[in-house]
Enzyme design. Structure first.
Site, PDB file in Angstrom:
ATOM      1  CE  LYS A 204      -3.930   0.769   0.739  1.00 21.48           C
ATOM      2  NZ  LYS A 204      -4.936   0.985  -0.329  1.00 21.48           N
ATOM      3  CG  HIS A 332     -10.712  -2.959  -2.424  1.00 24.67           C
ATOM      4  ND1 HIS A 332     -11.774  -2.725  -1.561  1.00 24.67           N
ATOM      5  CD2 HIS A 332      -9.767  -2.051  -2.119  1.00 24.67           C
ATOM      6  CE1 HIS A 332     -11.467  -1.695  -0.786  1.00 24.67           C
ATOM      7  NE2 HIS A 332     -10.267  -1.271  -1.101  1.00 24.67           N
TER       8      HIS A 332
END
Lengths: 434, 434
Positions: A204, A332
């Site tokens: 991330k 996701h």
């Protein structure tokens, strides 16, 4: 002879919970010490219970509360009608309602996802079938996930906040360490992969200037070699030129590049310039946005999320659309517990193709609200439950405890900017940063 | 506790049948005295039987026969895996395999449609649910159909061929009359609507020069007034200029214009020139062709057909695609009996929107192979069956009789050109005629 009417909804229980979450960094700021989830339990007239879990937001909880009067008395098999009823009550979501954050804030998709998954859990129980069989049956026995790395401050989350639990060991200990540079990211990846056996890695990004994050990707490549697929997700914070520059640099090592830039046009521009596939859960996020995505060619892979796309059956339709238009599909995730993980695994098992290991935040959470405790990963994969329904049952004591957390923590919706400001006064979210 | 494994397939029975069909005219020529269908019956190890019906073609029957060895032993709930198995065995259909005729000749979609519908019939029976509930539940209790008018020669079909049965009365008598000009078409429409209560009318065109067929549409308008929606289907036989000229003339009276021209580019050209919506079951006929349809804008409405699109669940996915891209969805038909009609009704009941009454050839057939005989229409609609599964059961005596017809009639695949040549020697099919 006419078939028996389906089981009718008698009660609906909505329980907001707060689950311990470490201080993870992302484009929107910093995770609070607790992540909010809402647990829905639907009980039928013959006392069959179905459950689901969605991101926790006060407004959506209130809308779920409002929807009770519509839902009570409905046959759980009538999902098409239930959806129409909720559309009429709450209106269709508009893409403008999604917001700029990495997570979705639309009402209808969340509500219907919560209701649909709980109904499918019940349908599975009354038909004696796992949910995957209600989606056409399983294409695989285990569903692979990726290691989901985060830049983070040291700390455990929960009451400990930025403190670390001195008794923690193994991954529990590693999870509490800081990761603010490439070396610490590599150490996090090694600890996570050792614990869960993940065979793909996602970082991330959108936290540090691109140079530092790209260096982290190369450090991961150095540490894990060419057989472990790597991905980075700057959460739409890069400018087109930045994305092209660093995207080209990472071309030899990336499996895909996730949401480097904001908006379908910008994604399409970057996509034209790079050989690496682009994935998204921020530029094409609803059925409404698909025609423009196709016209522009804004991504190669849609990262679906059944909480944001309106349930498991809608996600199967999305899979059909992706197949039709030659797009890939993966998944996701946001901070979540085992009910959502089970739903993701059933959906993942039913998908016609599984080209990419799915995202999950699950290793970052330590609480659980299902009987038997935390679900296990084997070589990075979760075994598809074979029990009827989702295959997970509520641990009501654990649920009550996390509901107490919710009441005590004072949070009512996710706001990573406010949390970040506690550490960096004056910090502001920027839609595009570098 | 793990759920019970699904019912496994023990036997598969493939029965080609020939059903009496009157001498209907169309772009490809003339219907033979018998229309061919193939009935599939799947029997599970615990002797639950599921049925389906597809267009009858010797090659596809042979492929179904070949698929037996793959299917026996499979769990009927594992439709995703069964499909993949059939794709591996028979390859994906290519759009080139469809052929130029109004009907589809692709192998995989037919085989999988047959298998899927029979499996859903079984799933419905073991879960005690009508098939519509396996598609998300019903949005309506009755599914509306349109009167499907044909130019035709006088005659009953079957052994009588071009003869008429002097004992026939009512619609049975009207069905045997010729319809070769606007007046006879209006008379046919009146008789059909009187019998079945249809509230929309479709004329199968592509038989006579456009002027005559357009005159028939205006004659229908004159006879039925502005409240009965009208459609015409020249089956892709018109040139672009012809379609635009007559399309403009019919703009004030048409609900939609079906396949006026051949090919997606030509359809897109006509669509740009007309205000009337264009529908298709000949220019966009598979998932593979959808991206180009969207890019070109070749039609407003897709006329799906679960026999040609690979089953009921695939048709629901198609409905999702149509909704996503702002296309309408309705239903195409070929000569069929009650098993196909029941499947169409379950699918029609589950569709999120029902903007247009569906096509059906059913009034043209007089045979039936289901217990209780021919399904009823009320005010043009069929009530959605509430029994478990499809809600129709095989009449084995009637099936055996129609199988005898099949063996006796000598037909092995549909060939309307050969039939037409018996009446008009030297007649040739032309892909574009006017």
């Amino acid at each position: 002879m006419a078939s028996t009417p389906g089981p009718r909804i008698k009660d609906i229980h909505i329980t907001p919970i707060a689950t311990v979450d470490p201080p993870l960094l992302n484009a929107a700021g910093l995770h609070a010490p607790y992540a909010l989830r809402t647990v829905l339990e639907i009980v039928t007239e013959d006392n069959i219970s179905g459950i689901s879990e969605i991101p926790g937001t006060k407004d959506i909880d209130a809308a779920l509360e409002d929807s009770k009067k519509l839902l009570i008395g409905q046959d759980v098999f009538q999902l098409n009608q239930i959806r129409q009823m909720l559309v009429q009550a709450f209106g269709k979501d508009s893409s403008a309602d999604r917001g700029l954050a990495p997570w979705d804030q639309r009402k209808l998709v969340h509500i219907f996802s919560a209701v649909e998954v709980a109904c499918l859990d019940i349908i599975g129980k009354v038909t004696n079938k796992p949910v995957v069989d209600l989606l056409g049956g399983k294409m695989r026995d285990r569903v692979p996930f990726a290691a989901y790395l985060f830049y983070k401050y040291a700390g455990a989350g929960g009451e400990l906040g930025f403190e670390q639990d001195p008794t923690a060991s193994g991954w529990d200990e590693a999870r509490q360490k800081s990761a603010l540079n490439p070396e610490e990211i590599v150490a996090q990846a090694q600890a996570m992969c050792r614990e869960f056996g993940f065979q793909s890695i996602k970082l991330k990004g959108g936290v540090f200037p691109p140079r530092q994050e790209v260096d982290a990707i190369f450090a991961l490549r150095e540490a894990f070699g060419p057989d472990v697929p790597l991905r980075i997700d700057p959460n739409a914070l890069w400018q087109v030129e930045t994305a092209i520059q660093y995207g080209r640099e990472m071309e030899p090592v990336l499996e895909y590049l996730e949401d480097p830039v904001r908006g379908q046009e910008n994604m399409a521009q970057v996509r034209k310039a790079l050989k690496t596939p682009l994935a998204t859960n921020m530029c094409t996020t609803s059925f409404e946005e698909i025609p423009r995505s196709i016209a522009l060619g804004s991504e190669d892979i849609i990262l679906s999320d059944h909480h944001f796309w309106g349930g498991l059956r809608a996600s199967m339709t999305l899979a059909g659309i992706c197949e039709t238009f030659g797009r890939g599909l993966s998944m996701h995730s946001n901070s979540h517990l085992g009910i959502s993980l089970a739903a993701m695994v059933h959906l993942g098992a039913a998908l016609p193709k599984m080209t990419y290991a799915l995202d999950t935040h699950y290793p970052w959470q330590s609480d659980e609200i299902i009987i038997g405790g935390r679900l296990k990963f084997e070589e990075g994969s979760v075994l598809v439950p074979t029990e009827p329904g989702l295959g997970v049952e509520l641990d009501r004591v654990a649920l009550a405890k996390l509901h107490e957390n919710y009441k005590a923590c004072g949070l009512t919706k996710r706001n990573d900017e406010v949390e970040m400001q506690k550490v960096q006064p004056g910090w502001k979210f920027e839609a595009v940063r570098w």
